[in-house]
Design a protein around this motif. Structure first.
Motif, PDB file in Angstrom:
ATOM      1  N   LEU A  62      -6.480  23.855   0.385  1.00 60.69           N
ATOM      2  CA  LEU A  62      -7.484  23.147   1.188  1.00 60.69           C
ATOM      3  C   LEU A  62      -6.842  22.040   2.013  1.00 60.69           C
ATOM      4  O   LEU A  62      -7.212  21.812   3.174  1.00 60.69           O
ATOM      5  CB  LEU A  62      -8.570  22.582   0.270  1.00 60.69           C
ATOM      6  CG  LEU A  62      -9.582  23.607  -0.238  1.00 60.69           C
ATOM      7  CD1 LEU A  62     -10.329  23.077  -1.452  1.00 60.69           C
ATOM      8  CD2 LEU A  62     -10.564  23.980   0.871  1.00 60.69           C
ATOM      9  N   ALA A  63      -5.882  21.344   1.442  1.00 61.71           N
ATOM     10  CA  ALA A  63      -5.172  20.306   2.199  1.00 61.71           C
ATOM     11  C   ALA A  63      -4.438  20.914   3.387  1.00 61.71           C
ATOM     12  O   ALA A  63      -4.411  20.332   4.480  1.00 61.71           O
ATOM     13  CB  ALA A  63      -4.203  19.565   1.284  1.00 61.71           C
ATOM     14  N   ALA A  64      -3.854  22.097   3.187  1.00 65.26           N
ATOM     15  CA  ALA A  64      -3.143  22.770   4.279  1.00 65.26           C
ATOM     16  C   ALA A  64      -4.081  23.160   5.405  1.00 65.26           C
ATOM     17  O   ALA A  64      -3.663  23.270   6.568  1.00 65.26           O
ATOM     18  CB  ALA A  64      -2.428  24.011   3.739  1.00 65.26           C
ATOM     19  N   ARG A  65      -5.383  23.345   5.076  1.00 65.22           N
ATOM     20  CA  ARG A  65      -6.402  23.645   6.096  1.00 65.22           C
ATOM     21  C   ARG A  65      -6.954  22.364   6.719  1.00 65.22           C
ATOM     22  O   ARG A  65      -7.858  22.433   7.556  1.00 65.22           O
ATOM     23  CB  ARG A  65      -7.552  24.424   5.464  1.00 65.22           C
ATOM     24  CG  ARG A  65      -7.215  25.829   5.007  1.00 65.22           C
ATOM     25  CD  ARG A  65      -8.422  26.452   4.304  1.00 65.22           C
ATOM     26  NE  ARG A  65      -9.635  26.374   5.123  1.00 65.22           N
ATOM     27  CZ  ARG A  65     -10.876  26.516   4.633  1.00 65.22           C
ATOM     28  NH1 ARG A  65     -11.056  26.719   3.339  1.00 65.22           N
ATOM     29  NH2 ARG A  65     -11.920  26.441   5.438  1.00 65.22           N
ATOM     30  N   ASP A  66      -6.447  21.208   6.317  1.00 69.85           N
ATOM     31  CA  ASP A  66      -6.951  19.914   6.783  1.00 69.85           C
ATOM     32  C   ASP A  66      -8.424  19.730   6.422  1.00 69.85           C
ATOM     33  O   ASP A  66      -9.245  19.279   7.228  1.00 69.85           O
ATOM     34  CB  ASP A  66      -6.751  19.747   8.286  1.00 69.85           C
ATOM     35  CG  ASP A  66      -6.874  18.279   8.724  1.00 69.85           C
ATOM     36  OD1 ASP A  66      -6.539  17.392   7.924  1.00 69.85           O
ATOM     37  OD2 ASP A  66      -7.332  18.039   9.861  1.00 69.85           O
ATOM     38  N   ALA A  67      -8.757  20.070   5.173  1.00 67.33           N
ATOM     39  CA  ALA A  67     -10.134  19.911   4.697  1.00 67.33           C
ATOM     40  C   ALA A  67     -10.529  18.441   4.642  1.00 67.33           C
ATOM     41  O   ALA A  67      -9.693  17.556   4.455  1.00 67.33           O
ATOM     42  CB  ALA A  67     -10.278  20.544   3.310  1.00 67.33           C
ATOM     43  N   VAL A  68     -11.805  18.197   4.802  1.00 63.36           N
ATOM     44  CA  VAL A  68     -12.370  16.854   4.668  1.00 63.36           C
ATOM     45  C   VAL A  68     -12.610  16.569   3.184  1.00 63.36           C
ATOM     46  O   VAL A  68     -13.077  17.442   2.446  1.00 63.36           O
ATOM     47  CB  VAL A  68     -13.710  16.739   5.426  1.00 63.36           C
ATOM     48  CG1 VAL A  68     -14.328  15.351   5.233  1.00 63.36           C
ATOM     49  CG2 VAL A  68     -13.513  17.042   6.900  1.00 63.36           C
ATOM     50  N   VAL A  69     -12.305  15.358   2.764  1.00 63.06           N
ATOM     51  CA  VAL A  69     -12.601  14.930   1.401  1.00 63.06           C
ATOM     52  C   VAL A  69     -13.749  13.924   1.438  1.00 63.06           C
ATOM     53  O   VAL A  69     -13.653  12.891   2.109  1.00 63.06           O
ATOM     54  CB  VAL A  69     -11.375  14.296   0.722  1.00 63.06           C
ATOM     55  CG1 VAL A  69     -11.751  13.765  -0.671  1.00 63.06           C
ATOM     56  CG2 VAL A  69     -10.246  15.323   0.613  1.00 63.06           C
TER      57      VAL A  69
END
Length: 261
Positions: free
Chosen positions: A17-24
């Protein structure tokens, strides 16, 4: 539906998810008295639920993760009633800094702090600026009831916005966790109308404990609450927050994230 809660995902899934630049999304609430009829965790429960629903909606368009919530905030003004746990401002700042730093180190660059407590608002406006500078990451901030201001105004009968242990919060708890409501005390659950400090137009601010405002611990009128209103509020606030995520506030000119570097 894809899993969206950080602590229900594996490290590998979070790296993806981080690699997809997901929002937290980082829910921030409070643990404080909520009148004779509601539990002390209302602000925590509601912020977390709105984040969960918003993430499920927005995940159709972008990666989203909901971080474990911060259940304690700035609640000094509720201390006279008992049952309240509060942080000092430096502790609140340090806690947010360490959580956001961990999120950034995990590979994420878009963080939205989602607030559920009126007493946190002024501090979070300031701390969002501080954290953005300290972490060199554009931290964003929203109160869920501010994002859903229109649906809140259009749904409630006795007030225009959320107050405290009021028609709005009681309705949402009726929809979310009706078993936690002390219905035998609903007749006592009313008090004066208030304006949240962060939204006040008064020329001078002074700290006032909540027992000087209301004997019941309630501001607003919970006697007209209903599960139907609560579901409409939860759904509407979640939709408004999801829409804001899909519009991507980090994409504004001058805001630099990993995906734009």
């Amino acid at each position: 539906m894809n899993e969206v809660q950080w602590n229900r995902l594996t490290a590998a899934e979070l790296r993806a998810l981080a690699a997809r630049d997901a929002v937290v999304l980082l829910p921030v609430g409070a643990t404080e008295q909520h009148g004779p009829h509601l539990p002390t965790g209302v602000d925590d429960f509601l912020a977390s639920e709105v984040c969960r629903r918003a993430a499920a909606l927005a995940s159709e368009h972008t990666g989203v993760v909901v971080a474990p919530p911060i259940p304690i905030g700035l609640s000094e003004h509720h201390m006279p009633f008992g049952g309240t746990i509060s942080l000092t401002l430096p502790t609140f700042h340090a806690l947010l800094r360490d959580i956001c730093r961990s999120v950034v180190r995990a590979g994420f660059s878009r963080i939205l702090i989602v607030n559920g407590h009126g007493g946190n608002m002024t501090a979070l406006h300031a701390l969002t600026t501080e954290l953005t500078v300290e972490l060199a990451t554009p931290i964003a901030f929203a109160s869920y009831f501010g994002a859903g201001r229109d649906v809140v105004r259009d749904t409630l009968e006795a007030q225009d916005g959320l107050m405290h242990a009021c028609e709005g919060e009681t309705s949402m708890m009726m929809a979310l966790s009706p078993e936690l409501i002390r219905t035998e005390h609903l007749d006592e659950a009313h008090g004066p109308r208030i304006t949240l400090p962060a939204e006040s137009t008064e020329p001078v601010y002074m700290a006032v404990t909540f027992d000087r405002i209301t004997e019941s611990g309630v501001a607003g009128d919970a006697r007209v609450a209903s599960p139907a209103k609560g579901e409409r509020l939860l759904a509407g606030c979640a939709r408004a927050l999801a829409d804001a995520l899909v519009r991507d506030p980090w994409a504004k000119e001058g805001v630099v994230t990993r995906s734009s570097r």
